[in-house]
Design a protein around this motif. Structure first.
Motif, PDB file in Angstrom:
ATOM      1  N   ARG A   1      -4.916  -1.053   5.357  1.00  0.00           N
ATOM      2  CA  ARG A   1      -3.903  -0.020   5.591  1.00  0.00           C
ATOM      3  C   ARG A   1      -4.093   1.149   4.619  1.00  0.00           C
ATOM      4  O   ARG A   1      -3.925   2.310   4.978  1.00  0.00           O
ATOM      5  CB  ARG A   1      -2.508  -0.610   5.436  1.00  0.00           C
ATOM      6  CG  ARG A   1      -1.700  -0.848   6.714  1.00  0.00           C
ATOM      7  CD  ARG A   1      -1.866   0.237   7.708  1.00  0.00           C
ATOM      8  NE  ARG A   1      -0.985   0.067   8.848  1.00  0.00           N
ATOM      9  CZ  ARG A   1      -1.260   0.498  10.044  1.00  0.00           C
ATOM     10  NH1 ARG A   1      -2.421   1.091  10.269  1.00  0.00           N
ATOM     11  NH2 ARG A   1      -0.436   0.368  11.042  1.00  0.00           N
ATOM     12  N   GLU A   2      -4.430   0.849   3.373  1.00  0.00           N
ATOM     13  CA  GLU A   2      -4.674   1.903   2.391  1.00  0.00           C
ATOM     14  C   GLU A   2      -5.835   2.778   2.843  1.00  0.00           C
ATOM     15  O   GLU A   2      -5.791   4.007   2.700  1.00  0.00           O
ATOM     16  CB  GLU A   2      -4.970   1.288   1.021  1.00  0.00           C
ATOM     17  CG  GLU A   2      -3.778   0.619   0.376  1.00  0.00           C
ATOM     18  CD  GLU A   2      -4.142  -0.193  -0.856  1.00  0.00           C
ATOM     19  OE1 GLU A   2      -3.248  -0.466  -1.670  1.00  0.00           O
ATOM     20  OE2 GLU A   2      -5.328  -0.561  -1.000  1.00  0.00           O
TER      21      GLU A   2
ATOM     22  N   VAL B   1      -4.678   5.152   5.533  1.00  0.00           N
ATOM     23  CA  VAL B   1      -3.902   6.254   4.944  1.00  0.00           C
ATOM     24  C   VAL B   1      -4.834   7.230   4.232  1.00  0.00           C
ATOM     25  O   VAL B   1      -4.679   8.455   4.352  1.00  0.00           O
ATOM     26  CB  VAL B   1      -2.825   5.715   3.981  1.00  0.00           C
ATOM     27  CG1 VAL B   1      -2.156   6.870   3.226  1.00  0.00           C
ATOM     28  CG2 VAL B   1      -1.768   4.920   4.757  1.00  0.00           C
TER      29      VAL B   1
ATOM     30  N   THR C   1       6.866   4.250   3.000  1.00  0.00           N
ATOM     31  CA  THR C   1       5.721   3.344   2.883  1.00  0.00           C
ATOM     32  C   THR C   1       4.427   4.128   2.708  1.00  0.00           C
ATOM     33  O   THR C   1       3.578   3.785   1.882  1.00  0.00           O
ATOM     34  CB  THR C   1       5.619   2.438   4.123  1.00  0.00           C
ATOM     35  OG1 THR C   1       6.790   1.634   4.209  1.00  0.00           O
ATOM     36  CG2 THR C   1       4.396   1.532   4.050  1.00  0.00           C
TER      37      THR C   1
ATOM     38  N   ASN D   1       4.221   5.495  -0.747  1.00  0.00           N
ATOM     39  CA  ASN D   1       3.842   4.436  -1.692  1.00  0.00           C
ATOM     40  C   ASN D   1       2.344   4.145  -1.624  1.00  0.00           C
ATOM     41  O   ASN D   1       1.691   3.945  -2.653  1.00  0.00           O
ATOM     42  CB  ASN D   1       4.641   3.161  -1.405  1.00  0.00           C
ATOM     43  CG  ASN D   1       6.100   3.290  -1.786  1.00  0.00           C
ATOM     44  OD1 ASN D   1       6.466   4.131  -2.612  1.00  0.00           O
ATOM     45  ND2 ASN D   1       6.951   2.459  -1.200  1.00  0.00           N
ATOM     46  N   TYR D   2       1.817   4.117  -0.391  1.00  0.00           N
ATOM     47  CA  TYR D   2       0.374   3.920  -0.217  1.00  0.00           C
ATOM     48  C   TYR D   2      -0.394   5.047  -0.910  1.00  0.00           C
ATOM     49  O   TYR D   2      -1.417   4.810  -1.568  1.00  0.00           O
ATOM     50  CB  TYR D   2       0.008   3.895   1.261  1.00  0.00           C
ATOM     51  CG  TYR D   2       0.130   2.538   1.930  1.00  0.00           C
ATOM     52  CD1 TYR D   2      -0.428   1.400   1.351  1.00  0.00           C
ATOM     53  CD2 TYR D   2       0.777   2.399   3.140  1.00  0.00           C
ATOM     54  CE1 TYR D   2      -0.317   0.161   1.965  1.00  0.00           C
ATOM     55  CE2 TYR D   2       0.896   1.160   3.766  1.00  0.00           C
ATOM     56  CZ  TYR D   2       0.341   0.047   3.172  1.00  0.00           C
ATOM     57  OH  TYR D   2       0.444  -1.174   3.789  1.00  0.00           O
ATOM     58  N   GLN D   3       0.078   6.269  -0.745  1.00  0.00           N
ATOM     59  CA  GLN D   3      -0.600   7.422  -1.338  1.00  0.00           C
ATOM     60  C   GLN D   3      -0.673   7.272  -2.853  1.00  0.00           C
ATOM     61  O   GLN D   3      -1.717   7.517  -3.468  1.00  0.00           O
ATOM     62  CB  GLN D   3       0.138   8.704  -0.966  1.00  0.00           C
ATOM     63  CG  GLN D   3      -0.474   9.960  -1.545  1.00  0.00           C
ATOM     64  CD  GLN D   3       0.236  11.218  -1.076  1.00  0.00           C
ATOM     65  OE1 GLN D   3      -0.351  12.096  -0.460  1.00  0.00           O
ATOM     66  NE2 GLN D   3       1.520  11.298  -1.369  1.00  0.00           N
TER      67      GLN D   3
ATOM     68  N   THR E   1      -0.513   4.444  -4.590  1.00  0.00           N
ATOM     69  CA  THR E   1      -1.406   3.322  -4.915  1.00  0.00           C
ATOM     70  C   THR E   1      -2.870   3.721  -4.775  1.00  0.00           C
ATOM     71  O   THR E   1      -3.710   3.357  -5.611  1.00  0.00           O
ATOM     72  CB  THR E   1      -1.112   2.124  -3.996  1.00  0.00           C
ATOM     73  OG1 THR E   1       0.253   1.748  -4.144  1.00  0.00           O
ATOM     74  CG2 THR E   1      -1.995   0.942  -4.346  1.00  0.00           C
TER      75      THR E   1
END
Length: 211
Positions: free
Chosen positions: A153-154, A157, A180, A183-185, A187
């Motif tokens: 998923r990361e 993104v 979400t 948050n991914y961005q 990480t």
């Protein structure tokens, strides 16, 4: 009695490219049983059949809407034995790693000789893994590239960010909440060691994710 020809599916958003490769495949005795210009129509066409209608599905990564990587995951999720061959201009180690993790049976770059594509289709149809020489040379480096450690998923993104999409657009595209995606961005930036959108672009150019 001669064996039935290998049935091939072609997923590429350029009609001229599909036409050229269909001719190439047919001249080599292969049967093009399915063509599509995007991931959604490809998945829909596959799903209209009780059994998977192709022996090898050739997929470009750069598709409008959902990516070829997303299609790969979706196809493998529904048909675990599906043999998907990635055929694309993308040749960075992290992308190769993500595709192989997602279940790709082969990865060939469009800069390869046409004969390599034909050989790869036949290898994949036999249940083997096929990598063009330039991709095979990258696999060792893929283990150490920081973006190779991103989750699936990361990585989705990351690619959307590099395509210039904002958080809201990515959330809609990937069917996630904006929080979400944000948050991914965060990480992703931490894992890649960058602190800004510009730093992300610079990282992408340095590692061959974007030119």
């Amino acid at each position: 009695m001669s064996a039935a020809p290998i049935r091939v599916g072609l997923v590429d958003d350029h009609a001229v490219v599909r036409f050229g490769y269909r001719r190439l495949l047919e001249l080599e005795g292969l049967s093009v049983a399915l063509e599509a210009g995007d991931a959604e129509s490809a998945y829909a066409a596959l799903g209209r059949h009780a059994r998977l209608p192709v022996d090898v599905l050739i997929v470009d990564l750069a598709l409008p809407g959902h990516s070829g990587l997303a299609l790969l995951r979706r196809v493998r999720g529904r048909w675990p034995d599906a043999r998907v061959l990635i055929f694309t201009m993308h040749d960075d180690a992290g992308t190769v790693t993500q595709c192989l993790r997602a279940g790709a049976a082969g990865f060939v770059t469009k800069s390869s000789d046409p004969e390599l594509l034909i050989d790869a289709v036949r290898q994949v149809a036999r249940g083997q893994v096929a990598l063009s020489p330039d991709i095979a040379a990258l696999t060792d480096g893929a283990r150490t590239a920081p973006h190779a450690g991103l989750g699936t998923r990361e990585f989705d993104v990351l690619n959307a960010l590099l395509d210039g999409h904002g958080v809201e657009a990515i959330a809609l595209r990937l069917r996630l909440s904006p929080k979400t995606v944000a948050n991914y961005q965060t990480t992703i930036r931490q894992k890649l060691g960058v602190v800004s959108a510009m730093g992300l672009l610079q990282y992408a150019r340095q590692h061959g994710l974007r030119h």
